[in-house]
Design a protein around this motif. Structure first.
Motif, PDB file in Angstrom:
ATOM      1  N   UNK A  17     -13.367  -5.406  -9.746  1.00 34.45           N
ATOM      2  CA  UNK A  17     -12.635  -6.246 -10.696  1.00 34.45           C
ATOM      3  C   UNK A  17     -11.233  -5.700 -10.920  1.00 34.45           C
ATOM      4  N   UNK A  18     -11.101  -4.374 -10.897  1.00 33.70           N
ATOM      5  CA  UNK A  18      -9.761  -3.784 -11.011  1.00 33.70           C
ATOM      6  C   UNK A  18      -9.308  -3.200  -9.682  1.00 33.70           C
ATOM      7  N   UNK A  19     -10.039  -2.192  -9.168  1.00 36.35           N
ATOM      8  CA  UNK A  19      -9.579  -1.491  -7.977  1.00 36.35           C
ATOM      9  C   UNK A  19      -9.497  -2.411  -6.758  1.00 36.35           C
ATOM     10  N   UNK A  20     -10.471  -3.277  -6.594  1.00 35.57           N
ATOM     11  CA  UNK A  20     -10.482  -4.132  -5.412  1.00 35.57           C
ATOM     12  C   UNK A  20      -9.552  -5.313  -5.501  1.00 35.57           C
ATOM     13  N   UNK A  21      -9.298  -5.799  -6.741  1.00 35.22           N
ATOM     14  CA  UNK A  21      -8.558  -7.053  -6.896  1.00 35.22           C
ATOM     15  C   UNK A  21      -7.221  -6.919  -7.615  1.00 35.22           C
ATOM     16  N   UNK A  22      -7.071  -5.926  -8.489  1.00 35.25           N
ATOM     17  CA  UNK A  22      -5.871  -5.851  -9.325  1.00 35.25           C
ATOM     18  C   UNK A  22      -5.017  -4.616  -9.088  1.00 35.25           C
ATOM     19  N   UNK A  23      -5.609  -3.538  -8.589  1.00 34.35           N
ATOM     20  CA  UNK A  23      -4.909  -2.262  -8.478  1.00 34.35           C
ATOM     21  C   UNK A  23      -3.665  -2.385  -7.591  1.00 34.35           C
ATOM     22  N   UNK A  24      -2.558  -1.754  -7.988  1.00 32.49           N
ATOM     23  CA  UNK A  24      -1.329  -1.828  -7.188  1.00 32.49           C
ATOM     24  C   UNK A  24      -1.338  -0.929  -5.964  1.00 32.49           C
ATOM     25  N   UNK A  25      -2.248   0.062  -5.928  1.00 33.19           N
ATOM     26  CA  UNK A  25      -2.278   1.002  -4.817  1.00 33.19           C
ATOM     27  C   UNK A  25      -3.602   1.018  -4.095  1.00 33.19           C
TER      28      UNK A  25
ATOM     29  N   UNK B  81      -3.506 -12.530   0.136  1.00 31.62           N
ATOM     30  CA  UNK B  81      -2.451 -12.867  -0.819  1.00 31.62           C
ATOM     31  C   UNK B  81      -1.309 -13.644  -0.188  1.00 31.62           C
ATOM     32  N   UNK B  82      -1.124 -13.469   1.121  1.00 33.32           N
ATOM     33  CA  UNK B  82      -0.039 -14.164   1.799  1.00 33.32           C
ATOM     34  C   UNK B  82       1.312 -13.512   1.617  1.00 33.32           C
ATOM     35  N   UNK B  83       1.363 -12.373   0.952  1.00 36.73           N
ATOM     36  CA  UNK B  83       2.665 -11.747   0.701  1.00 36.73           C
ATOM     37  C   UNK B  83       3.167 -10.979   1.918  1.00 36.73           C
TER      38      UNK B  83
ATOM     39  N   UNK C  24     -15.363   1.671  -0.883  1.00 38.08           N
ATOM     40  CA  UNK C  24     -15.742   0.257  -0.924  1.00 38.08           C
ATOM     41  C   UNK C  24     -14.670  -0.611  -1.592  1.00 38.08           C
ATOM     42  N   UNK C  25     -14.026  -0.071  -2.622  1.00 38.29           N
ATOM     43  CA  UNK C  25     -12.959  -0.821  -3.286  1.00 38.29           C
ATOM     44  C   UNK C  25     -11.741  -0.949  -2.383  1.00 38.29           C
ATOM     45  N   UNK C  26     -11.496   0.074  -1.563  1.00 33.25           N
ATOM     46  CA  UNK C  26     -10.367   0.018  -0.637  1.00 33.25           C
ATOM     47  C   UNK C  26     -10.540  -1.111   0.374  1.00 33.25           C
ATOM     48  N   UNK C  27     -11.767  -1.313   0.835  1.00 32.14           N
ATOM     49  CA  UNK C  27     -12.035  -2.407   1.768  1.00 32.14           C
ATOM     50  C   UNK C  27     -11.747  -3.757   1.116  1.00 32.14           C
ATOM     51  N   UNK C  28     -12.200  -3.888  -0.122  1.00 30.29           N
ATOM     52  CA  UNK C  28     -11.952  -5.142  -0.843  1.00 30.29           C
ATOM     53  C   UNK C  28     -10.459  -5.323  -1.096  1.00 30.29           C
ATOM     54  N   UNK C  29      -9.773  -4.227  -1.414  1.00 30.36           N
ATOM     55  CA  UNK C  29      -8.337  -4.274  -1.702  1.00 30.36           C
ATOM     56  C   UNK C  29      -7.559  -4.745  -0.474  1.00 30.36           C
ATOM     57  N   UNK C  30      -7.904  -4.220   0.690  1.00 30.00           N
ATOM     58  CA  UNK C  30      -7.214  -4.619   1.922  1.00 30.00           C
ATOM     59  C   UNK C  30      -7.420  -6.103   2.226  1.00 30.00           C
ATOM     60  N   UNK C  31      -8.627  -6.577   2.002  1.00 29.79           N
ATOM     61  CA  UNK C  31      -8.897  -8.008   2.206  1.00 29.79           C
ATOM     62  C   UNK C  31      -8.082  -8.855   1.236  1.00 29.79           C
ATOM     63  N   UNK C  32      -7.971  -8.364   0.005  1.00 30.68           N
ATOM     64  CA  UNK C  32      -7.192  -9.080  -0.991  1.00 30.68           C
ATOM     65  C   UNK C  32      -5.708  -9.133  -0.638  1.00 30.68           C
TER      66      UNK C  32
END
Length: 455
Positions: A359-367, A385-387, A373-381
């Motif tokens: 909810x935070x690390x995977x989807x909202x965290x700036x770094x 994002x399209x940015x 596991x959160x890093x994998x979700x973060x990279x997908x996010x």
């Protein structure tokens, strides 16, 4: 600078022995109130989870965060309305301010005021927080081993003292080579894979497209990007209180020489990416920019307002002939729980959530999250994002390439660089010419903090 909290080792004293101790407290006014009878504990302590815990009670959970992590604390509050939070913002010990250490010293003397959970932008807090009796051990029962085992390899090394874990890493700040993909293509350049190619490209940019940049050397964390990646042995923490310092080795001087050439021809800025000057005059002039994982969001997207579809990431360049890829690291930050917390269950629940939950690390965290596991979700996010102009797989590769020869001592390398080298750059001096002065400053700071120095 380090304050030792005797209450960590103290057992309860009864009868006349306790009276004598309290009397001693009155006479010896410099002794900590905590040491002299458990001021602020509200009663007898119970040894559990590897440390002496104060009596637990209901009440608000006090969480200290910097401005960037404020969003995380607020999100936790929204998702956990039954938990009362007292959120306090502070500087996060940015640039080695030592604010947290200074406040803990005060709280240790007065016997009250400690936050339950605190975030620090520095990775060296355990160098004082353990001796000060502030940081609670986390791998003795507070945090499940199943959770700890899923952090990236080596991520929590900076939190570990003699096998005991005293903090959790928030994010990995491994450095990569950020670049403007459409601009690079427009100019007909390729992404450099070696530092030699990087230097040559900087010379071409200065000649063919003056005003455009291949890097920045104006921030206090500059050595952590360039010198660390070059395997410069300026900050090798070899023991709990020992450090090896050599800023004039070949790995240091060749990177300094490369940077000096680019600074002189103005393809490398000395303004600093967070300065008003940089944002106003150079935001659209960045062709390449070595920098940590969080540059993608904090610098390009939020700071410089670079439009979507332009910024991409590539592996950090390497020196020709070096078969062991290396990169640097800028920050990352850590979370600590206080041994003085009377709300340990709530504190550890918050700690686990803020470091591992998607909810935070995977989807909202700036770094880039330290929790795998959160890093994998973060990279997908980030991809969704399209940015960014490409995927950020370079970040995943770099996460295991941070050179281990640059440690996290009690003294701040950022503060030393800011005081020793940065002013010289403004005056037009070369980095090479300042390497001896940089070494001298590191040695003096290390020794003043009780380190045995090898040069």
């Amino acid at each position: 600078m380090t304050v030792t909290n005797p209450s960590v080792r103290q057992t309860r004293v009864l009868g006349k022995r306790r009276s004598a101790l309290l009397a001693g407290c009155v006479v010896t006014v410099m002794l900590s109130a905590v040491a002299c009878g458990g001021a602020g504990t509200g009663g007898a302590k119970t040894t559990k989870d590897g440390f002496a815990q104060v009596p637990q009670k209901e009440g608000a959970l006090t969480v200290w965060v910097d401005s960037t992590r404020l969003a995380a604390a607020k999100q936790y509050q929204e998702l956990h309305p039954d938990v009362k939070l007292d959120i306090v913002t502070y500087d996060g010990n940015a640039n080695g301010s030592n604010y947290l250490q200074t406040k803990v010293q005060l709280f240790n003397r007065t016997g009250k005021g400690w936050p339950d959970v605190v975030f620090s932008s520095q990775n060296n807090e355990v160098t004082w927080a353990v001796d000060a009796g502030f940081a609670a051990p986390l791998n003795k029962g507070l945090i499940p081993e199943a959770t700890l085992g899923q952090f990236a390899k080596g991520a929590n090394d900076v939190c570990t003292v003699n096998g005991t874990l005293y903090c959790l890493r928030n994010d990995l700040s491994q450095a990569v080579l950020w670049y403007n993909a459409p601009l690079l293509k427009k100019f007909g350049y390729s992404v450099p894979t070696t530092w030699e190619e990087y230097g040559q490209l900087g010379k071409k940019v200065a000649k063919e497209h003056p005003g455009y940049l291949v890097g920045d050397a104006g921030d206090s964390f500059t050595p952590e990007i360039y010198l660390w990646a070059s395997k410069c042995g300026a900050n090798d923490i070899t023991g709990a209180k020992s450090v090896s310092v050599n800023t004039t080795s070949e790995n240091c001087t060749k990177m300094a020489e490369l940077m000096d050439v680019l600074i002189k021809n103005k393809s490398m800025s000395i303004s600093g990416v967070f300065s008003t000057d940089f944002a106003k005059n150079k935001a659209d002039k960045v062709l390449l920019m070595p920098g940590p994982a969080w540059f993608g969001g904090a610098v390009f997207k939020d700071g410089l307002k670079t439009p979507a579809g332009q910024i991409a990431a590539a592996p950090m360049p390497q020196w020709k002939g070096d078969s062991s890829p290396s990169t640097g690291n800028v920050g990352g930050g850590t979370w600590l729980v206080s041994q003085h917390s009377a709300h340990l269950k709530a504190a550890t629940d918050f700690l686990k959530w803020v470091t591992t939950d998607n909810a935070y690390q995977g989807e909202k965290a700036p770094g880039f999250p330290a929790y795998a596991p959160a890093a994998e979700a973060w990279l997908k996010g980030q991809a969704a994002s399209g940015y960014f102009a490409s995927d950020l797989s370079a970040l995943a590769s770099a996460s295991s390439q941070v050179w281990p020869g640059w440690g996290s001592g009690q003294f701040s390398q950022e503060a030393i660089w800011a005081a020793t080298v940065k002013p010289g750059l403004t005056e037009g001096r070369t980095i090479v010419s300042m390497l001896p002065a940089w070494q001298d400053a590191i040695v003096k700071h290390a020794k003043s903090n009780g380190y045995k120095v090898s040069e």
